[in-house]
Enzyme design. Structure first.
Site, PDB file in Angstrom:
ATOM      1  N   LYS A 198      55.277  35.528  45.852  1.00  0.00           N
ATOM      2  CA  LYS A 198      54.560  35.237  44.614  1.00  0.00           C
ATOM      3  C   LYS A 198      53.286  36.069  44.602  1.00  0.00           C
ATOM      4  O   LYS A 198      52.436  35.931  45.484  1.00  0.00           O
ATOM      5  CB  LYS A 198      54.232  33.745  44.535  1.00  0.00           C
ATOM      6  CG  LYS A 198      53.431  33.387  43.290  1.00  0.00           C
ATOM      7  CD  LYS A 198      53.239  31.897  43.139  1.00  0.00           C
ATOM      8  CE  LYS A 198      52.411  31.580  41.903  1.00  0.00           C
ATOM      9  NZ  LYS A 198      52.242  30.141  41.714  1.00  0.00           N
ATOM     10  N   LYS A 251      58.321  36.439  42.188  1.00  0.00           N
ATOM     11  CA  LYS A 251      57.584  36.095  40.973  1.00  0.00           C
ATOM     12  C   LYS A 251      56.327  36.941  40.847  1.00  0.00           C
ATOM     13  O   LYS A 251      55.599  37.048  41.828  1.00  0.00           O
ATOM     14  CB  LYS A 251      57.197  34.618  41.062  1.00  0.00           C
ATOM     15  CG  LYS A 251      56.362  34.114  39.907  1.00  0.00           C
ATOM     16  CD  LYS A 251      55.927  32.710  40.171  1.00  0.00           C
ATOM     17  CE  LYS A 251      55.022  32.247  39.053  1.00  0.00           C
ATOM     18  NZ  LYS A 251      54.526  30.927  39.241  1.00  0.00           N
TER      19      LYS A 251
END
Ligand code: PBG
Length: 326
Positions: A198, A251
């Site tokens: 992320k 992400k």
């Protein structure tokens, strides 16, 4: 004029029938996970301005929405809580409080639709008065002190019947910590989809608007990954898999297709990608200005994520895509 060539790739592109046969990537609603925002109360359906066509739902309206989505073939959801300011504190204690409405929503949704897969968000930010994913002391986000909080949150969600826990906080060691805590409480069938790679991204802006969860001080760069890094993502993935992640996530998605591809090549654990709020809103804004075609841009964006290697895609486009291919 005829130039002599024995290979002409355009022959396989001559009409839809042949193109569809040699198509290398398929994307169906089966691959999609739909993010939904829930708020405490009744009869609420408030549009999120920076995330067009997405709403903060109260449970009653959410049930109607999920029913509709199920008819479109969407059967996987990730739920995010919108928490009142007065319930936020430094320890995110509301996240595992008995009267937490989010846990009630999980319970009710699974009771009403036992066939769906429901995924949670595990991080302190929606509940934290500091707006950070971890516990803050003297302006520093402390790692190990955050782990027991995340694990209490996870157990409360497991108890409520969540299918997949989604730690989105990027603290070190949290997957292993949460996995042992879940197992110790008898929740060995509760899965973990880890937000593995992320990145500290500008594309989360509309989401933070939706939850009113922007950091009150500083940024998230001491725990989320540096967008410049790639090899580090394989380290994160290796650790999460060793610690017990069932599914690993990248992400955002479109700026990080190389990361999705890399992890897909290196690991056998299923991979998802989060096509985040900013990626979605960007397409909406451009389409609204007449600068590109909404449906075409959506399909191309989602296909590229799937082509890079994502088994599943968390996306705000889920409903529009399902409607389009119906
Ligand atoms: C926070 C969290 C974020 C998103 C999902 N979980 C935002 C952040 O890290 O600040 C972003 C999702 C999106 O932008 O669609 N734990």
């Amino acid at each position: 004029m005829k130039y002599d060539m024995n290979i002409r790739l355009r022959r396989n592109r001559k009409n839809h029938a042949i193109r569809s046969m040699v198509e290398e990537t398929q994307l169906s609603t089966q691959n999609l996970i739909y993010p939904l925002f829930v708020e405490d109360g009744k009869s609420i359906k408030t549009e999120i301005l920076s995330l067009p066509n997405n709403f903060r739902w109260s449970l009653d309206n959410l049930i109607v929405e999920v029913e509709q989505c199920l008819r479109l073939g969407i059967d996987k959801y990730v739920l995010f809580p919108v928490v009142e300011e007065s319930k936020k504190d430094k320890l995110a204690s509301y996240s595992y409080a008995d009267d937490n409405f989010y846990l009630g929503v999980i319970r009710k949704l699974k009771e009403t639709f036992p066939e769906i897969v429901l995924m949670s968000d595990v991080a302190m930010d929606p509940y934290s008065s500091d707006g950070h994913d971890g516990f803050v002391e003297n302006g520093i986000v402390l790692n190990d002190e955050t782990l027991p909080i995340l694990s209490r949150m996870s157990i409360a969600q497991a108890q409520a019947g969540i299918d997949i826990i989604g730690p989105s906080d990027m603290m070190d060691g949290r997957i292993g910590y949460i996995r042992s805590a879940l197992d110790a409480q008898g929740y060995d069938q509760t899965s973990i989809m880890s937000y593995t790679a992320k990145y500290a991204s500008a594309f989360y802006g509309p989401f933070r608007d939706a939850l009113d969860s922007a950091p009150r001080g500083g940024d998230k760069k001491t725990y989320q990954m540096n967008p410049a890094n790639k090899r580090e993502a394989t380290l994160e993935a290796q650790l999460d898999i060793e610690e017990g992640a069932d599914i690993i996530m990248v992400k955002p998605a479109t700026c990080y297709l190389d990361i999705i591809h890399l992890l897909k090549e290196q690991f056998d654990t299923p991979i998802t990608a989060y096509n985040v709020s900013g990626e979605y809103s960007m397409v909406h804004a451009a389409a609204k200005n007449g600068w590109l075609d909404y449906n075409d841009a959506m399909v191309e964006m989602l296909l590229s994520i799937r082509r890079a290697g994502a088994d599943g895609i968390l996306t705000y486009f889920a409903k529009d895509y399902a409607n389009l291919i119906k």
